[in-house]
Design an enzyme around this catalytic site. Sequence first.
Site, PDB file in Angstrom:
ATOM      1  N   ARG A 256       0.849  -1.190   0.000  1.00 38.81           N
ATOM      2  CA  ARG A 256       0.000   0.000   0.000  1.00 38.81           C
ATOM      3  C   ARG A 256       0.887   1.243   0.000  1.00 38.81           C
ATOM      4  O   ARG A 256       1.922   1.282   0.664  1.00 38.81           O
ATOM      5  CB  ARG A 256      -0.890   0.017   1.245  1.00 38.81           C
ATOM      6  CG  ARG A 256      -2.010  -0.990   1.184  1.00 38.81           C
ATOM      7  CD  ARG A 256      -2.945  -0.858   2.382  1.00 38.81           C
ATOM      8  NE  ARG A 256      -2.312  -1.218   3.622  1.00 38.81           N
ATOM      9  CZ  ARG A 256      -1.819  -0.383   4.509  1.00 38.81           C
ATOM     10  NH1 ARG A 256      -1.910   0.927   4.320  1.00 38.81           N
ATOM     11  NH2 ARG A 256      -1.242  -0.799   5.604  1.00 38.81           N
TER      12      ARG A 256
ATOM     13  N   TYR B 194      -1.717  -3.427  -6.777  1.00 36.01           N
ATOM     14  CA  TYR B 194      -1.399  -4.247  -5.602  1.00 36.01           C
ATOM     15  C   TYR B 194      -2.384  -4.053  -4.452  1.00 36.01           C
ATOM     16  O   TYR B 194      -2.631  -2.931  -4.004  1.00 36.01           O
ATOM     17  CB  TYR B 194       0.006  -3.928  -5.091  1.00 36.01           C
ATOM     18  CG  TYR B 194       0.570  -5.087  -4.283  1.00 36.01           C
ATOM     19  CD1 TYR B 194       1.271  -6.108  -4.914  1.00 36.01           C
ATOM     20  CD2 TYR B 194       0.350  -5.196  -2.914  1.00 36.01           C
ATOM     21  CE1 TYR B 194       1.742  -7.195  -4.200  1.00 36.01           C
ATOM     22  CE2 TYR B 194       0.820  -6.279  -2.198  1.00 36.01           C
ATOM     23  CZ  TYR B 194       1.520  -7.278  -2.840  1.00 36.01           C
ATOM     24  OH  TYR B 194       1.987  -8.354  -2.128  1.00 36.01           O
TER      25      TYR B 194
ATOM     26  N   LYS C  96      -9.538  -1.714   1.860  1.00 37.12           N
ATOM     27  CA  LYS C  96      -9.174  -0.556   2.677  1.00 37.12           C
ATOM     28  C   LYS C  96      -9.947   0.695   2.236  1.00 37.12           C
ATOM     29  O   LYS C  96     -10.376   1.494   3.069  1.00 37.12           O
ATOM     30  CB  LYS C  96      -7.677  -0.287   2.574  1.00 37.12           C
ATOM     31  CG  LYS C  96      -6.823  -1.480   2.927  1.00 37.12           C
ATOM     32  CD  LYS C  96      -7.063  -1.906   4.334  1.00 37.12           C
ATOM     33  CE  LYS C  96      -6.184  -3.091   4.696  1.00 37.12           C
ATOM     34  NZ  LYS C  96      -6.401  -3.541   6.073  1.00 37.12           N
TER      35      LYS C  96
ATOM     36  N   HIS D 243     -10.556  -1.621  11.673  1.00 36.94           N
ATOM     37  CA  HIS D 243      -9.481  -2.505  11.202  1.00 36.94           C
ATOM     38  C   HIS D 243      -9.253  -3.571  12.269  1.00 36.94           C
ATOM     39  O   HIS D 243      -8.351  -3.461  13.093  1.00 36.94           O
ATOM     40  CB  HIS D 243      -8.225  -1.648  10.994  1.00 36.94           C
ATOM     41  CG  HIS D 243      -7.118  -2.329  10.269  1.00 36.94           C
ATOM     42  ND1 HIS D 243      -5.799  -1.940  10.405  1.00 36.94           N
ATOM     43  CD2 HIS D 243      -7.104  -3.356   9.397  1.00 36.94           C
ATOM     44  CE1 HIS D 243      -5.035  -2.689   9.634  1.00 36.94           C
ATOM     45  NE2 HIS D 243      -5.797  -3.571   9.020  1.00 36.94           N
TER      46      HIS D 243
ATOM     47  N   SER E 208      -1.391  -3.366  10.546  1.00 36.44           N
ATOM     48  CA  SER E 208      -1.116  -4.341   9.492  1.00 36.44           C
ATOM     49  C   SER E 208       0.103  -5.199   9.847  1.00 36.44           C
ATOM     50  O   SER E 208       1.095  -4.675  10.351  1.00 36.44           O
ATOM     51  CB  SER E 208      -0.826  -3.614   8.176  1.00 36.44           C
ATOM     52  OG  SER E 208      -1.858  -2.710   7.903  1.00 36.44           O
TER      53      SER E 208
ATOM     54  N   CYS F 232       0.575  -7.447  12.144  1.00 36.11           N
ATOM     55  CA  CYS F 232       0.899  -7.597  13.572  1.00 36.11           C
ATOM     56  C   CYS F 232       0.169  -8.784  14.191  1.00 36.11           C
ATOM     57  O   CYS F 232       0.003  -8.842  15.410  1.00 36.11           O
ATOM     58  CB  CYS F 232       0.550  -6.330  14.338  1.00 36.11           C
ATOM     59  SG  CYS F 232       1.701  -4.998  14.052  1.00 36.11           S
TER      60      CYS F 232
ATOM     61  N   ASP G 233      -9.511  -9.052   9.257  1.00 37.71           N
ATOM     62  CA  ASP G 233      -8.969  -7.728   8.930  1.00 37.71           C
ATOM     63  C   ASP G 233      -9.922  -6.560   9.187  1.00 37.71           C
ATOM     64  O   ASP G 233      -9.468  -5.481   9.526  1.00 37.71           O
ATOM     65  CB  ASP G 233      -8.533  -7.711   7.451  1.00 37.71           C
ATOM     66  CG  ASP G 233      -7.602  -6.545   7.125  1.00 37.71           C
ATOM     67  OD1 ASP G 233      -6.741  -6.226   7.957  1.00 37.71           O
ATOM     68  OD2 ASP G 233      -7.752  -5.949   6.054  1.00 37.71           O
TER      69      ASP G 233
ATOM     70  N   ARG H  40       1.654 -12.163  -0.325  1.00 39.84           N
ATOM     71  CA  ARG H  40       0.302 -12.410   0.200  1.00 39.84           C
ATOM     72  C   ARG H  40      -0.304 -13.690  -0.348  1.00 39.84           C
ATOM     73  O   ARG H  40       0.055 -14.153  -1.419  1.00 39.84           O
ATOM     74  CB  ARG H  40      -0.610 -11.251  -0.216  1.00 39.84           C
ATOM     75  CG  ARG H  40      -0.188  -9.882   0.309  1.00 39.84           C
ATOM     76  CD  ARG H  40      -0.524  -9.730   1.762  1.00 39.84           C
ATOM     77  NE  ARG H  40      -0.159  -8.426   2.282  1.00 39.84           N
ATOM     78  CZ  ARG H  40      -0.886  -7.774   3.199  1.00 39.84           C
ATOM     79  NH1 ARG H  40      -1.985  -8.280   3.681  1.00 39.84           N
ATOM     80  NH2 ARG H  40      -0.474  -6.611   3.661  1.00 39.84           N
TER      81      ARG H  40
HETATM   82  C1  OXD Z   1      -3.117  -4.222   5.476  1.00 44.23           C
HETATM   83  C2  OXD Z   1      -3.837  -5.365   4.890  1.00 44.23           C
HETATM   84  O1  OXD Z   1      -2.150  -3.745   4.883  1.00 44.23           O
HETATM   85  O2  OXD Z   1      -4.724  -5.894   5.562  1.00 44.23           O
HETATM   86  O3  OXD Z   1      -3.528  -3.803   6.568  1.00 44.23           O
HETATM   87  O4  OXD Z   1      -3.563  -5.740   3.752  1.00 44.23           O
HETATM   88 MN    MN Z   2      -5.230  -4.801   7.300  1.00 44.81          MN
END
Ligand code: OXD
Ligand code: MN
Length: 612
Positions: A87, A226, A235, A255, A277, A279, A302, A394
């Site tokens: 991102r 991406y 998001k 989130h 993200s 974590c 998420d 991913r």
């Molecule tokens: C992020 C995702 O970057 O969930 O938070 O992809």
């Molecule tokens: Mn996320």
Amino acid sequence: MTLLNAADVPTATPHRVPETTRADVLAFVADIARLTKPAAIHWCDGSLAEREAVLSELVAAGTIEKLNDDLRPNSYLARSDESDVARVESRTFICSESEKDAGPTNNWADPDEMRATLGGLFTESMRGRTMYVVPFLMGPVGSPVTRVGIEITDSPYVVASMGIMTRMGRIALDVIEAGADWVKAVHSVGAPLEHGEADVAWPSNPTKYITHFPETREIWSFGSAYGGNALLGKKSFALRIASAMARDEGWLAEHMMLVKVTSPEGQIAHIAAAFPSACGKTNFAMMQPTLPGWTVETLGDDIVWMWVDDDGRLRGINPEAGFFGVAPGTGMKTNPVAMQTLWGNTLFTNVARTDDGDVWWEGMSKPVPQHLTDWRGQSWTPESGTPAAHPNSRFTVAIDQCPSAASEWNDPRGVVIDAIVFGGRRSDTMPLVVEARSWEHGVYLGATMASERTAAAEGVVGELRRDPFAMAPFTGYNVGDHWSHWLHIGERLAASGTQPHIFHVNWFRRDSDGSFLWPGFGDNIRVVQWMMDRLAGRVGASDSPIGALPRLGDLTLDGLDMTIEAAHQILTVDSDEIRADARDAHNLFASVGDTVPAALMRENARTLQLCD
Ligand code: OXD
Ligand code: MN
């Protein structure tokens, strides 16, 4: 949106008859076609046949390759351009009418200026490509918070991904047909093709804009294919635009991951947890508890949308239908459920390929394969000295493949939320777990969350960053107003006496040698057990300047290879560290300015006072 430079006549003709009578949908599609001049228009119905056709097209274009069907059935590997791997927060904009509404955590751009810029960029941007019309639902059919969007994109990779991550196609068009409002999302990789020009495997553009217009509920994304930059249901819609909708309509778009936990005695708790993200949300969502008799079932990893139901309780759904999980670090030891979920039907991006046509990434298995093709497509050996998989590589896979998926994951009524957890990646300062003194104090803990940066976004990995509610890159409006909104929701829940308990956790505390003090993963159930004891009023706690801490005997530590000193270290706080952290939080509040709710200023002052 007013279209600039739009020619009168669209160049493309639909090759599938659009099955909608909604004039606003037809006008949107025609407008975007007139602006971007695609070679063809495809209305996505979400069928299996369509999915196969899109995947074949991607294979033919070299964007993805099919993995070995015997090892990873019906699965594919995509390799992105090396400059399009995460991102791009620095290129993400909130274009609200007033700059103050975007607040200090967002890049703001004047909506008229941004529309002019986008008008230029999108002019003929889809030339030579197919423009896909992707209707999608965020949430199960029939939930009070389910919302609809239409993403127009010139990336078949995005179509394949949206087909996994959302309820896509006819199902969404039917909801629109029944009269639902819908969100406009326009995406172009920004790589028009001249007649006869050969395409590249991962078209993109060095100029990137991920833009949001909260007032008109629109998203325009240019230049990247991406993840969150391009799969606009995630998001951009489910967090940035939805958070603005939620503020206006009285609900929450957050989130968070969502799980259902059952104790050996049959106590059930639904826990929503916000972590930045990369974590550990996915690992928590798929936890295999190490304590006997406990189960954790997955509802989402998420995003959670929550609302106050008719009985005044907080309920939540996961608006997504798939996981877009970080691959490195996911293995049979750390997350066996994810590994089982990925048995097949999975789209991998930027992981490494084994010589027999399967996937590999750091942390998946030991021993490390002796030879791989790395995420760049280069030959790789353990001596190469570079990661074989990109750190932000991913997997994209449907939730219904997850063996621990809770039966309620698709239930429009959602689940009642019993506990809310905030957490960050902190080497020091924050204890393993702490319970907030009150809803207001819980909102303070969420607002002042901080975490060491990961590879999920640009920036220096490891640097400490304040990430309020793990929403710093995702709140579509002023962060201070987001905190007030949480306080208002708390007041509504208080009226019915049903406020969830709020906790803060830190699985990542390190000792003086830099080693993690807490084993994490399945052992996190020990912390959840303490939370559920707190919910049931079964266990006490010791007070600290940042809330209620478990006493040493309150947490089940049997069977852990942990010294008493280490246990003591993670279960206590150092007043000096908490004071320094609260002062830093005060600096955050000062930078946010007059939208910081007075209740949070009071919680900050109280924390400092309790440190003396
Ligand atoms: C992020 C995702 O970057 O969930 O938070 O992809
Ligand atoms: Mn996320």
